[in-house]
Design an enzyme around this catalytic site. Structure first.
Site, PDB file in Angstrom:
ATOM      1  N   LYS A 291     -30.765   7.262  -8.170  1.00  0.00           N
ATOM      2  CA  LYS A 291     -31.317   8.286  -9.074  1.00  0.00           C
ATOM      3  C   LYS A 291     -30.433   8.460 -10.296  1.00  0.00           C
ATOM      4  O   LYS A 291     -30.906   8.441 -11.433  1.00  0.00           O
ATOM      5  CB  LYS A 291     -31.427   9.618  -8.320  1.00  0.00           C
ATOM      6  CG  LYS A 291     -31.649  10.819  -9.218  1.00  0.00           C
ATOM      7  CD  LYS A 291     -31.805  12.091  -8.438  1.00  0.00           C
ATOM      8  CE  LYS A 291     -30.545  12.867  -8.150  1.00  0.00           C
ATOM      9  NZ  LYS A 291     -29.933  13.573  -9.286  1.00  0.00           N
TER      10      LYS A 291
ATOM     11  N   ARG B 288     -31.703  18.499 -15.283  1.00  0.00           N
ATOM     12  CA  ARG B 288     -30.435  18.504 -16.020  1.00  0.00           C
ATOM     13  C   ARG B 288     -30.271  17.228 -16.850  1.00  0.00           C
ATOM     14  O   ARG B 288     -29.756  17.255 -17.957  1.00  0.00           O
ATOM     15  CB  ARG B 288     -29.293  18.628 -15.004  1.00  0.00           C
ATOM     16  CG  ARG B 288     -27.923  18.241 -15.460  1.00  0.00           C
ATOM     17  CD  ARG B 288     -27.166  19.395 -16.038  1.00  0.00           C
ATOM     18  NE  ARG B 288     -25.825  19.018 -16.444  1.00  0.00           N
ATOM     19  CZ  ARG B 288     -25.062  19.785 -17.204  1.00  0.00           C
ATOM     20  NH1 ARG B 288     -25.484  20.953 -17.620  1.00  0.00           N
ATOM     21  NH2 ARG B 288     -23.851  19.387 -17.548  1.00  0.00           N
TER      22      ARG B 288
ATOM     23  N   CYS C  22     -30.720  21.589 -10.949  1.00  0.00           N
ATOM     24  CA  CYS C  22     -30.261  22.329  -9.769  1.00  0.00           C
ATOM     25  C   CYS C  22     -29.352  23.482 -10.179  1.00  0.00           C
ATOM     26  O   CYS C  22     -28.474  23.302 -11.031  1.00  0.00           O
ATOM     27  CB  CYS C  22     -29.434  21.414  -8.859  1.00  0.00           C
ATOM     28  SG  CYS C  22     -30.397  20.209  -7.991  1.00  0.00           S
TER      29      CYS C  22
ATOM     30  N   ARG D 124     -25.677  25.380 -16.088  1.00  0.00           N
ATOM     31  CA  ARG D 124     -24.586  24.402 -16.146  1.00  0.00           C
ATOM     32  C   ARG D 124     -24.242  24.101 -17.604  1.00  0.00           C
ATOM     33  O   ARG D 124     -25.116  23.847 -18.422  1.00  0.00           O
ATOM     34  CB  ARG D 124     -25.002  23.158 -15.366  1.00  0.00           C
ATOM     35  CG  ARG D 124     -24.867  23.390 -13.862  1.00  0.00           C
ATOM     36  CD  ARG D 124     -25.709  22.464 -13.045  1.00  0.00           C
ATOM     37  NE  ARG D 124     -25.220  21.104 -13.059  1.00  0.00           N
ATOM     38  CZ  ARG D 124     -25.914  20.098 -12.530  1.00  0.00           C
ATOM     39  NH1 ARG D 124     -27.091  20.308 -11.989  1.00  0.00           N
ATOM     40  NH2 ARG D 124     -25.435  18.882 -12.555  1.00  0.00           N
TER      41      ARG D 124
ATOM     42  N   ILE E 227     -16.153  20.986  -7.278  1.00  0.00           N
ATOM     43  CA  ILE E 227     -16.902  20.688  -8.515  1.00  0.00           C
ATOM     44  C   ILE E 227     -17.885  21.806  -8.868  1.00  0.00           C
ATOM     45  O   ILE E 227     -17.952  22.241 -10.012  1.00  0.00           O
ATOM     46  CB  ILE E 227     -17.663  19.341  -8.402  1.00  0.00           C
ATOM     47  CG1 ILE E 227     -16.787  18.263  -7.764  1.00  0.00           C
ATOM     48  CG2 ILE E 227     -18.253  18.916  -9.754  1.00  0.00           C
ATOM     49  CD1 ILE E 227     -16.008  17.358  -8.633  1.00  0.00           C
TER      50      ILE E 227
ATOM     51  N   ARG F  35     -37.199  15.323  -5.441  1.00  0.00           N
ATOM     52  CA  ARG F  35     -36.549  15.012  -6.727  1.00  0.00           C
ATOM     53  C   ARG F  35     -35.596  13.832  -6.586  1.00  0.00           C
ATOM     54  O   ARG F  35     -35.370  13.106  -7.559  1.00  0.00           O
ATOM     55  CB  ARG F  35     -35.754  16.227  -7.228  1.00  0.00           C
ATOM     56  CG  ARG F  35     -36.630  17.354  -7.717  1.00  0.00           C
ATOM     57  CD  ARG F  35     -35.782  18.459  -8.282  1.00  0.00           C
ATOM     58  NE  ARG F  35     -34.889  17.948  -9.291  1.00  0.00           N
ATOM     59  CZ  ARG F  35     -33.746  18.510  -9.659  1.00  0.00           C
ATOM     60  NH1 ARG F  35     -33.368  19.624  -9.102  1.00  0.00           N
ATOM     61  NH2 ARG F  35     -32.998  17.976 -10.588  1.00  0.00           N
TER      62      ARG F  35
HETATM   63  N1  EPU Z   1     -18.878  20.562 -17.071  1.00  0.00           N
HETATM   64  C1  EPU Z   1     -18.460  21.359 -18.095  1.00  0.00           C
HETATM   65  N2  EPU Z   1     -18.977  21.129 -19.330  1.00  0.00           N
HETATM   66  C2  EPU Z   1     -19.857  20.138 -19.597  1.00  0.00           C
HETATM   67  C3  EPU Z   1     -20.267  19.312 -18.541  1.00  0.00           C
HETATM   68  C4  EPU Z   1     -19.754  19.557 -17.283  1.00  0.00           C
HETATM   69  O1  EPU Z   1     -17.684  22.274 -17.902  1.00  0.00           O
HETATM   70  O2  EPU Z   1     -20.275  19.978 -20.745  1.00  0.00           O
HETATM   71  C5  EPU Z   1     -18.343  20.810 -15.723  1.00  0.00           C
HETATM   72  C6  EPU Z   1     -19.441  21.150 -14.694  1.00  0.00           C
HETATM   73  O3  EPU Z   1     -19.801  22.515 -14.726  1.00  0.00           O
HETATM   74  C7  EPU Z   1     -18.776  20.741 -13.395  1.00  0.00           C
HETATM   75  C8  EPU Z   1     -17.884  19.566 -13.819  1.00  0.00           C
HETATM   76  O4  EPU Z   1     -17.812  19.607 -15.239  1.00  0.00           O
HETATM   77  O5  EPU Z   1     -17.967  21.775 -12.924  1.00  0.00           O
HETATM   78  C9  EPU Z   1     -18.355  18.231 -13.410  1.00  0.00           C
HETATM   79  O6  EPU Z   1     -19.717  18.083 -13.681  1.00  0.00           O
HETATM   80  P1  EPU Z   1     -20.295  16.736 -14.264  1.00  0.00           P
HETATM   81  O7  EPU Z   1     -20.538  16.929 -15.740  1.00  0.00           O
HETATM   82  O8  EPU Z   1     -19.504  15.566 -13.825  1.00  0.00           O
HETATM   83  O9  EPU Z   1     -21.665  16.710 -13.532  1.00  0.00           O
HETATM   84  P2  EPU Z   1     -22.921  16.128 -14.154  1.00  0.00           P
HETATM   85  O10 EPU Z   1     -22.562  14.981 -14.996  1.00  0.00           O
HETATM   86  O11 EPU Z   1     -23.744  17.233 -14.718  1.00  0.00           O
HETATM   87  C10 EPU Z   1     -23.455  14.307 -12.346  1.00  0.00           C
HETATM   88  C11 EPU Z   1     -24.589  14.087 -11.395  1.00  0.00           C
HETATM   89  C12 EPU Z   1     -24.531  15.140 -10.317  1.00  0.00           C
HETATM   90  C13 EPU Z   1     -23.210  15.036  -9.593  1.00  0.00           C
HETATM   91  C14 EPU Z   1     -22.052  15.168 -10.609  1.00  0.00           C
HETATM   92  C15 EPU Z   1     -20.694  14.980 -10.011  1.00  0.00           C
HETATM   93  C16 EPU Z   1     -26.315  13.140 -12.805  1.00  0.00           C
HETATM   94  C17 EPU Z   1     -27.639  13.302 -13.446  1.00  0.00           C
HETATM   95  N3  EPU Z   1     -25.850  14.190 -12.128  1.00  0.00           N
HETATM   96  O12 EPU Z   1     -23.664  15.611 -12.855  1.00  0.00           O
HETATM   97  O13 EPU Z   1     -25.590  14.871  -9.424  1.00  0.00           O
HETATM   98  O14 EPU Z   1     -23.096  16.040  -8.638  1.00  0.00           O
HETATM   99  O15 EPU Z   1     -22.224  14.207 -11.661  1.00  0.00           O
HETATM  100  O16 EPU Z   1     -20.620  13.744  -9.411  1.00  0.00           O
HETATM  101  O17 EPU Z   1     -25.717  12.089 -12.870  1.00  0.00           O
HETATM  102  C18 EPU Z   1     -27.194  15.357  -7.817  1.00  0.00           C
HETATM  103  O18 EPU Z   1     -27.548  14.170  -7.905  1.00  0.00           O
HETATM  104  O19 EPU Z   1     -27.602  16.126  -6.911  1.00  0.00           O
HETATM  105  C19 EPU Z   1     -26.270  15.885  -8.804  1.00  0.00           C
HETATM  106  C20 EPU Z   1     -26.095  17.175  -9.018  1.00  0.00           C
END
Ligand code: EPU
Length: 423
Positions: A22, A92, A116, A123, A328, A399
């Site tokens: 995904k 997201r 989510c 977020r 996280i 999803r």
């Molecule tokens: N964060 C910030 N500012 C930003 C972006 C992120 O503070 O601009 C913080 C977040 O709040 C969090 C941390 O950084 O505390 C890490 O989040 P990250 O940005 O790595 O998460 P993401 O990129 O939004 C992706 C996956 C998630 C997975 C995380 C961690 C996708 C679409 N989503 O999210 O997947 O949990 O990396 O590995 O790639 C899922 O598939 O269920 C899912 C939530």
């Protein structure tokens, strides 16, 4: 509203094939915006979030031909450069469309992305916005929309103060068409980032260092046609491995990459959960008594937050106490309340830590799916539990996991869907 009815306890057997990731598909689809030529994506999972991403691309003017497990995308001209809230609010990863739109078309308007509810408030996207600014874009916020514009993106140095998977991927995609050299530091190192960089490099991009903390991108004039096979979903792989161990089943997981879940398999070894594996399969052997284990979620290659919920369920069956530390996201342990209702012995220490005392018998209940990963976790709990469990809000599971009920039935689970699946 659709529901699952699960009769437990289940004994699973046979083999289950892992689908395309995904969280890779959700980056490769928007990356198609970087090219004028035809993009072919294979091993595409048939899940809600992928359908939403393709819908969003179509709304922008993308011409999409979807076949079973694959799609072709061509984007010559945009019909608009605005991400419509009715699509962007649903997931997201709609934020992944922003960088490519900015890079190729110079302007993009979008609302705060949905998805989510697992992080603080909505977020945040501050790192993305800072990165676009560093690359020379101007950002305004008006009437609920961010408007980002640039005449020409220019290479920059950017340091991620928080390691972010989508943040890293977004800035990589934005920088490929910028002039000059961009150096991104403290990047996330997930396999999906390496896959994205490999794919873009095959289409003419110049990206070095993906999979390490420093990524260097030398801007190019264009991104050409490309074909991409989505990598196996490592979270699905780990989830099925945990499901097999939790139900003390013998299960072979095929079409996967065991190296991508080394953190989990290393812990299984320490706990006494036995398995064998080859280059693209893992066989989990029926677990007897196994040890508890304390985990702390971490960026790749550490223990993934997306496996925390299933692992927490597994620890309800371990012989002893485990501390689960979710570093996280601050709402990803809320689902443990559902496990407690099913009979688990779980103490919440604070929003980031629970103690799970095992082993406990779980019993069937009417429960709900709070998010994608909590959703699959409560399915595992229902497979362990004695009796008939009813799970609602299964849209969350759809999803992220293709035809989960059909695939689990094929390995012996007694799971029934009430209502239809509309992707
Ligand atoms: N964060 C910030 N500012 C930003 C972006 C992120 O503070 O601009 C913080 C977040 O709040 C969090 C941390 O950084 O505390 C890490 O989040 P990250 O940005 O790595 O998460 P993401 O990129 O939004 C992706 C996956 C998630 C997975 C995380 C961690 C996708 C679409 N989503 O999210 O997947 O949990 O990396 O590995 O790639 C899922 O598939 O269920 C899912 C939530």
């Amino acid at each position: 509203m659709s529901k699952f009815i699960i009769n437990g306890p289940a004994k699973l057997s046979g083999a289950i094939a892992v689908k395309g990731a995904k969280n890779s598909a959700l980056k490769i689809i928007p990356a198609a915006l970087l090219s004028r030529q035809k993009i072919t994506i294979n091993n595409l999972p048939n899940i809600e979030d992928v359908s939403r991403a393709l819908e969003l691309l179509e709304d922008l003017g993308g011409v999409i031909k979807r076949r079973n497990g694959a799609c072709e995308i061509e984007i010559n001209n945009l019909s608009k450069n605005e991400l419509a809230p009715k699509f962007a609010n649903k997931f997201r990863a709609s934020i992944m469309f922003v960088g490519p739109l900015l890079a190729r078309f110079g302007e993009v308007k979008f609302p705060h992305p949905g998805g989510c509810v697992i992080g603080a408030g909505t977020r945040p996207i501050n790192l993305f916005l800072e990165g676009y600014k560093s690359l020379g874009a101007k950002i305004t916020f008006k009437n609920g929309f961010y408007i980002i514009k640039t005449n020409q993106l220019k290479g920059c140095d950017y340091f991620f103060t928080t390691v972010s998977v989508t943040g890293t991927e977004s800035l990589v995609m934005t920088a490929v068409l910028a002039t000059g050299i961009t150096i991104l530091k403290n990047c996330a190192m997930e396999p999906e980032i390496v896959a994205l960089a490999d794919y873009l490099n095959r289409q003419g991009a110049k990206i070095k260092g993906a999979g390490t903390p420093t990524i260097t991108i030398t801007g190019v004039d264009k991104i050409t046609a490309g074909e991409f096979n989505i990598i196996p979903d490592r979270i699905e792989t780990g989830t099925f491995a945990i499901m097999a161990a939790a139900t003390r089943s013998e299960l072979t997981i095929t079409k996967c990459n065991p190296a991508h879940i080394e953190a989990l398999l290393t812990i299984f070894n320490k706990q006494g959960i036995e398995f064998t594996f080859g280059p693209d399969w893992i066989k989990i052997l029926p677990a007897k008594n196994f040890l508890p284990y304390n985990i702390k979620t971490h960026e790749y290659p550490g223990f993934p937050t997306d496996l925390q919920s299933p692992f927490t369920v597994l620890m309800t069956q371990a012989s002893g106490s485990s501390i689960i530390h979710e570093t996280i996201y601050d709402r990803r342990l809320l689902f443990t309340d559902i496990l407690s209702q099913m009979g688990a012995d779980i103490i919440m220490c604070d929003p980031h830590r629970v103690v799970v005392n095992g082993p406990t018998k779980l019993s069937a209940k009417k429960i709900t799916s709070l998010d994608i990963r909590a959703g699959i976790a409560v399915i595992i709990a229902a497979l362990i539990a004695e009796g008939e469990t009813e799970i609602d809000n299964i849209y969350q599971v759809d999803r992220g996991y293709e035809d989960i009920d059909g695939r689990l039935r094929s390995i012996g689970a007694d799971i029934k869907r009430i209502g239809s699946l509309n992707l």
